[in-house]
Design a protein around this motif. Structure first.
Motif, PDB file in Angstrom:
ATOM      1  N   TYR A 147       0.820  -1.356  -0.149  1.00 13.45           N
ATOM      2  CA  TYR A 147       0.090   0.010   0.005  1.00 13.45           C
ATOM      3  C   TYR A 147       0.888   1.198  -0.053  1.00 13.45           C
ATOM      4  CZ  TYR A 147       1.045   0.088   4.825  1.00 13.45           C
ATOM      5  OH  TYR A 147       1.902  -0.136   6.335  1.00 13.45           O
ATOM      6  N   TRP A 148       2.029   1.036   0.725  1.00 15.19           N
ATOM      7  CA  TRP A 148       2.993   2.189   0.950  1.00 15.19           C
ATOM      8  C   TRP A 148       3.509   2.517  -0.532  1.00 15.19           C
ATOM      9  CZ3 TRP A 148       8.370   2.821   0.587  1.00 15.19           C
ATOM     10  CH2 TRP A 148       8.782   4.062   0.938  1.00 15.19           C
ATOM     11  N   GLU A 151       1.398   4.411  -2.665  1.00 18.16           N
ATOM     12  CA  GLU A 151       1.014   5.514  -2.460  1.00 18.16           C
ATOM     13  C   GLU A 151       2.215   6.540  -2.910  1.00 18.16           C
ATOM     14  OE1 GLU A 151      -1.230   7.331  -0.759  1.00 18.16           O
ATOM     15  OE2 GLU A 151      -2.307   5.745  -0.190  1.00 18.16           O
ATOM     16  N   VAL A 152       3.270   5.901  -2.956  1.00 16.00           N
ATOM     17  CA  VAL A 152       4.519   6.495  -3.453  1.00 16.00           C
ATOM     18  C   VAL A 152       4.350   6.729  -5.006  1.00 16.00           C
ATOM     19  CG1 VAL A 152       7.026   6.237  -3.871  1.00 16.00           C
ATOM     20  CG2 VAL A 152       6.005   5.821  -1.866  1.00 16.00           C
ATOM     21  N   ASN A 154       1.669   6.993  -6.476  1.00 16.85           N
ATOM     22  CA  ASN A 154       0.568   8.031  -6.719  1.00 16.85           C
ATOM     23  C   ASN A 154       1.159   9.219  -6.686  1.00 16.85           C
ATOM     24  OD1 ASN A 154      -1.777   6.725  -7.359  1.00 16.85           O
ATOM     25  ND2 ASN A 154      -2.275   6.561  -5.094  1.00 16.85           N
ATOM     26  N   LEU A 155       2.077   9.178  -5.454  1.00 12.86           N
ATOM     27  CA  LEU A 155       2.786  10.862  -5.111  1.00 12.86           C
ATOM     28  C   LEU A 155       3.725  11.012  -6.581  1.00 12.86           C
ATOM     29  CD1 LEU A 155       3.467  13.035  -3.152  1.00 12.86           C
ATOM     30  CD2 LEU A 155       5.351  11.520  -2.457  1.00 12.86           C
ATOM     31  N   GLN A 158       1.062  11.455  -9.691  1.00 14.77           N
ATOM     32  CA  GLN A 158      -0.265  12.389  -9.612  1.00 14.77           C
ATOM     33  C   GLN A 158       0.464  13.656  -9.105  1.00 14.77           C
ATOM     34  OE1 GLN A 158      -2.750  11.568 -10.974  1.00 14.77           O
ATOM     35  NE2 GLN A 158      -2.726   9.218 -10.918  1.00 14.77           N
ATOM     36  N   LEU A 264      -5.261  -3.930  -0.623  1.00 15.96           N
ATOM     37  CA  LEU A 264      -4.667  -2.894  -0.271  1.00 15.96           C
ATOM     38  C   LEU A 264      -4.399  -2.069  -1.490  1.00 15.96           C
ATOM     39  CD1 LEU A 264      -2.293  -4.496   2.371  1.00 15.96           C
ATOM     40  CD2 LEU A 264      -3.764  -2.602   2.773  1.00 15.96           C
ATOM     41  N   VAL A 267      -7.452  -0.387  -2.612  1.00 16.31           N
ATOM     42  CA  VAL A 267      -7.814   0.794  -1.760  1.00 16.31           C
ATOM     43  C   VAL A 267      -6.990   2.006  -2.023  1.00 16.31           C
ATOM     44  CG1 VAL A 267      -7.633   1.651   0.560  1.00 16.31           C
ATOM     45  CG2 VAL A 267      -8.669  -0.552  -0.007  1.00 16.31           C
ATOM     46  N   VAL A 268      -5.739   1.797  -2.343  1.00 13.92           N
ATOM     47  CA  VAL A 268      -4.764   2.868  -2.626  1.00 13.92           C
ATOM     48  C   VAL A 268      -5.103   3.554  -3.943  1.00 13.92           C
ATOM     49  CG1 VAL A 268      -2.331   3.402  -3.243  1.00 13.92           C
ATOM     50  CG2 VAL A 268      -2.892   2.017  -1.151  1.00 13.92           C
TER      51      VAL A 268
END
Lengths: 322, 309
Positions: A147-148, A151-152, A154-155, A158, A264, A267-268
Motif C-alpha cells: 500500500y505504501w 502511495e509513493v 501516486n505521489l 499524480q 490494499l 484501496v490505494v
C-alpha cells in the motif's frame, strides 16, 4: 487419477464448509460481540436492541442462523446489507469481481515475466556481480509494504511530475475493458506494476534457488557431457524442471489475490474491486457484505489449491497415492 | 552484519523515543496541538499554518524543518511532531512484530511437534485446523478478527482484553501465521520420529514428555529459529497494513502503519509524513530478511551452496 480428483474435490468442499462456519462464528458468535447492538447503533436502549435482534433473526439458535445465512448467500442470493437496507450483497460482489480479475491478471503477467527473467539471469550469472544485485532487489521488493508503494507511485505520477513526464497517467479509477480497452490498460498500468513488484521479487528468488539446485543434477551433467551450450542447458533442461514449483506457487498466489489479498492495492488506487468493497463495508461494519466478500475470497483460495494439487498430480504421478 | 547493525541502530533510536520527545523536542506526540507554535530562524510561527492558496480555507501543518530540536519531519494534521511519533510508532511496530513472532513460533512449534509426534487423531485434528487457516487469505482473516474484536475487546472467561490494547493485533497476527511455521515443524517431527535415536529412547522406556523436550525439541529448534527473523518481518508488515486500514494499533497510540494512514490526506502537500514511516518499514524488513538468510546459512552451511531461497 479420477479417484484423486474426486478425493481432492471432496476435501475442498469440506474445507469450504469449515470456512463458512468459521467466518460465521467470527462475526456472530465471538464472546462479547453483539451484532444486534451494532446494528441498533451506539446509544440504543435495551428494548430497541431486543427489537432489532428479533427483526434480524438474531435471537434464533446459532446453527439455524448459519443455515439461514448460507441460504440467503448462496441459494436465494438475496442477502442484503445491514447498513444500506435493500442493497443486495451478491450483485455487489459479482459487479466488483471483474475489476479484481483485471487487476490481478495483468499484474500476474508482469510478475511472471520479470520474476522468471530475473531468476534466470541471476542463476546464469551465479557468483558474479549481477547475481547478488538481483537478489538484493528481490529482497527489497519483498520488504516494501504494497500500500505504501502504491502511495509513493501516486505521489510521483499524480503529484509534481503529473504535469510533465507523467501527464499520460490518468487519475486513479477504473474503466471497464468492454468500454475502452486502451483506457482500461492505461488506468491499470500503475496498479499492475505496484502489485507485481512484491511477487516478482519472490518468484525471482525462488526460481534462482530451484535453478541452482537443478544445475547440480545428473541430467545437467549428462547434457554438458553431450556438449550442449550452457544457454541451452539452462533454458531447455534446467528451467523446465524448475518451473514446476513456480507454477504451483503461481496458482496459490493468483487464487489468494483474486480472493482478497489485492485489497490494499485496490484501496490505494481506488479500484472498485472486491477488496475495496470489503474495505468500505469494514468502515461501516456492514457484516453481511464483509462476510460475503470473505466467503467469496476463501472460495477462490480453496478452488486454486484444488486446481494446483490436481495439476501437480497430473505432472507428477507419485503424488496421486498420498 | 550490516543488517544486524542497522537493526540495532533502529532499536536504539526507538528506545530513546521518550527521551527525545521530552528533553529535545519538548513535545507530547499523543495530544493534538492545534494552536501550537514553534520558532524557525528566530520567528515564531504556528504549527498549523492557514492556507494562502485557493480559497484560503483550512490549515496545513508545517513541513520538515530538518532541525532535530523541533519538527524535524514537520507536523501532522493534529499539529503533532511527526519525528517523535515516528520513534514512538517504531516501538509499537517492532514490539508487535517481535512479540507476535515469538508467540506464533512458540505455538506453532508446540502444535507441530504434537501433531508430528503423536500422529493419529491429534494429527488429523491439528492438520485440518492448519488447512482451514491456511486456506483463509491471511489479510482477510486478520481483518475479520480485527473488525470484530476492536469494537468490543476480547472476553474469554476471566481474560479481558480492552479494544485499544496492543495485545489484540499481536494475538491476531500471531494466530494467522501459525500454520506457516507449524506445517514444516510437523513434517520434520514426523521424519525425526522414525530415526534410530528416538526409537532407542522409546525402547528404553522414556516418557513422551521427556522424548519431546529432550530429543525432538533440540532437533526442531534450529528450523524454528531460522523462521523467526522472517516472521518478525512478515508480522511487522501485516501490522502496518492493519494499522493502515485503521484496524490495527488504535489512536492516539502510533505505529508506522498508522502514521502512513495519517499522512494519506497530506500526501501531496506534506509527503514526508507518509514517506518516512514507509522508509523505516522497508529498511527494517530488508534488514530482517537479510538477517534471516544469514541465520539460515549459519545453521545449515550447505543451504548457501545449494542456493536455497
Amino acid at each position: 487419477m479420477l479417484g484423486f480428483i474426486i478425493r481432492r474435490l471432496i476435501s475442498a468442499i469440506l474445507v469450504m464448509f469449515s470456512i463458512s462456519v468459521l467466518v460465521f462464528l467470527i462475526f456472530f458468535a465471538t464472546p462479547g460481540v453483539d451484532p444486534a447492538a451494532r446494528i441498533a447503533g451506539r446509544s440504543a436502549s435495551p428494548a430497541i436492541i431486543a427489537q432489532v435482534r428479533h427483526a434480524f433473526g438474531l435471537d434464533r439458535p446459532l446453527p439455524i442462523r448459519w443455515a439461514l445465512m448460507m441460504d440467503h448467500l448462496f441459494i436465494k442470493q438475496d442477502l442484503s446489507s445491514y447498513v444500506n437496507i435493500g442493497s443486495r450483497v451478491v450483485p455487489q460482489i459479482t459487479q466488483a469481481a471483474p475489476v479484481t480479475l483485471s487487476l490481478v491478471a495483468g499484474a500476474a503477467v508482469i510478475w511472471m515475466v520479470i520474476g522468471v527473467t530475473g531468476g534466470v539471469i541471476a542463476a546464469a550469472n551465479r557468483g558474479k556481480f549481477i547475481d547478488p544485485v538481483i537478489m538484493f532487489i528481490g529482497i527489497a521488493a519483498v520488504s516494501v509494504p504494497a500500500y505504501w508503494l502504491g502511495e509513493v507511485v501516486n505521489l510521483i505520477t499524480q503529484g509534481g511530475l503529473h504535469h510533465s513526464i507523467f501527464a499520460w497517467v490518468p487519475p486513479s479509477g477504473y474503466v471497464p475493458i468492454t468500454q475502452s480497452p486502451g483506457q482500461w490498460a492505461l488506468h491499470l498500468i500503475m496498479p499492475w506494476l505496484t502489485l507485481a513488484a512484491l511477487y516478482a521479487g519472490i518468484y525471482a528468488r525462488v526460481l534462482r534457488a530451484e535453478l541452482v539446485n537443478a544445475l547440480n543434477e545428473d541430467y545437467v551433467r549428462t547434457a554438458r557431457a553431450k556438449g550442449l551450450s550452457e544457454r541451452r542447458i539452462l533454458i531447455r533442461h534446467a528451467l523446465r524442471c524448475s518451473l514446476i514449483p513456480i507454477v504451483s506457487l503461481f496458482g496459490l498466489d493468483f487464487g489468494a489475490l483474486i480472493g482478497g489479498a489485492a485489497l490494499l492495492t485496490e484501496v490505494v488506487f481506488g479500484l472498485p474491486g472486491v477488496g475495496l468493497l470489503t474495505y468500505t463495508s469494514l468502515q461501516n461494519l456492514d457484516l453481511p457484505v464483509i462476510m460475503g466478500a470473505v466467503m467469496y475470497g476463501a472460495f477462490f483460495v480453496v478452488l486454486a489449491n484444488a486446481v494446483v494439487d490436481i495439476a501437480y498430480a497430473f505432472l507428477d504421478p507419485r503424488v496421486r497415492i498420498a | 552484519m550490516i543488517a544486524l547493525g542497522v537493526l540495532i541502530l533502529i532499536l536504539l533510536s526507538v528506545i530513546v523515543a521518550p527521551f527525545y520527545a521530552h528533553d529535545i523536542a519538548h513535545t507530547n506526540p499523543f495530544t493534538s496541538n492545534l494552536n501550537g507554535t514553534t520558532v524557525i530562524s528566530g520567528r515564531t510561527v504556528p504549527v498549523l499554518q492557514p492556507n494562502t492558496q485557493g480559497l484560503g480555507l483550512g490549515v496545513t501543518p508545517i513541513g520538515p524543518t530538518w532541525d532535530f530540536r523541533h519538527y524535524f519531519l514537520g507536523a501532522d494534521n493534529q499539529g503533532r511532531d511527526v519525528f517523535a511519533r515516528l520513534l514512538y510508532g517504531g516501538r509499537n511496530s517492532l514490539f508487535i512484530g517481535t512479540v507476535s513472532a515469538i508467540i506464533c513460533c512458540g505455538v506453532a512449534a508446540v502444535l507441530g511437534m504434537l501433531a508430528g509426534y503423536f500422529g493419529g487423531v491429534i494429527d488429523w485434528v491439528l492438520s485440518r485446523i492448519f488447512d482451514i487457516v491456511w486456506a483463509f487469505p491471511v489479510y482477510l482473516l486478520a481483518i475479520s478478527l480485527s473488525v470484530v474484536l476492536l469494537t468490543s475487546g476480547l472476553n474469554l472467561g476471566p481474560v479481558h482484553v480492552g479494544p485499544g490494547s496492543l495485545w489484540l493485533p499481536i494475538v491476531i497476527i500471531a494466530a494467522v501465521y501459525v500454520p506457516y511455521v507449524a506445517r514444516p515443524v510437523r513434517g520434520l517431527t514426523m521424519s525425526l520420529r522414525e530415526r534410530e535415536f528416538i526409537q532407542a529412547a522409546i525402547g528404553s522406556g522414556a516418557s513422551d514428555w521427556r522424548i519431546l523436550t529432550k530429543e525432538v525439541l533440540p532437533n526442531t529448534l534450529p528450523s524454528v529459529i531460522v523462521f523467526f527473523p522472517l516472521m518478525v518481518a512478515f508480522n511487522m508488515l501485516t501490522e502496518s497494513a492493519l494499522s493502515f486500514l485503521s484496524i490495527g494499533v488504535q489512536p492516539p497510540a502510533a505505529s508506522w502503519g498508522t502514521i502512513i494512514n495519517d499522512g494519506l490526506g497530506l500526501l501531496y502537500t506534506r509527503p514526508w509524513v507518509a514517506l518516512a514511516p514507509g522508509i523505516m518499514i522497508v529498511i527494517t524488513a530488508v534488514s530482517l530478511n537479510i538477517l534471516g538468510d544469514g541465520v539460515r546459512d549459519a545453521f545449515d552451511p550447505k543451504a548457501k551452496l545449494r542456493g536455497a531461497v
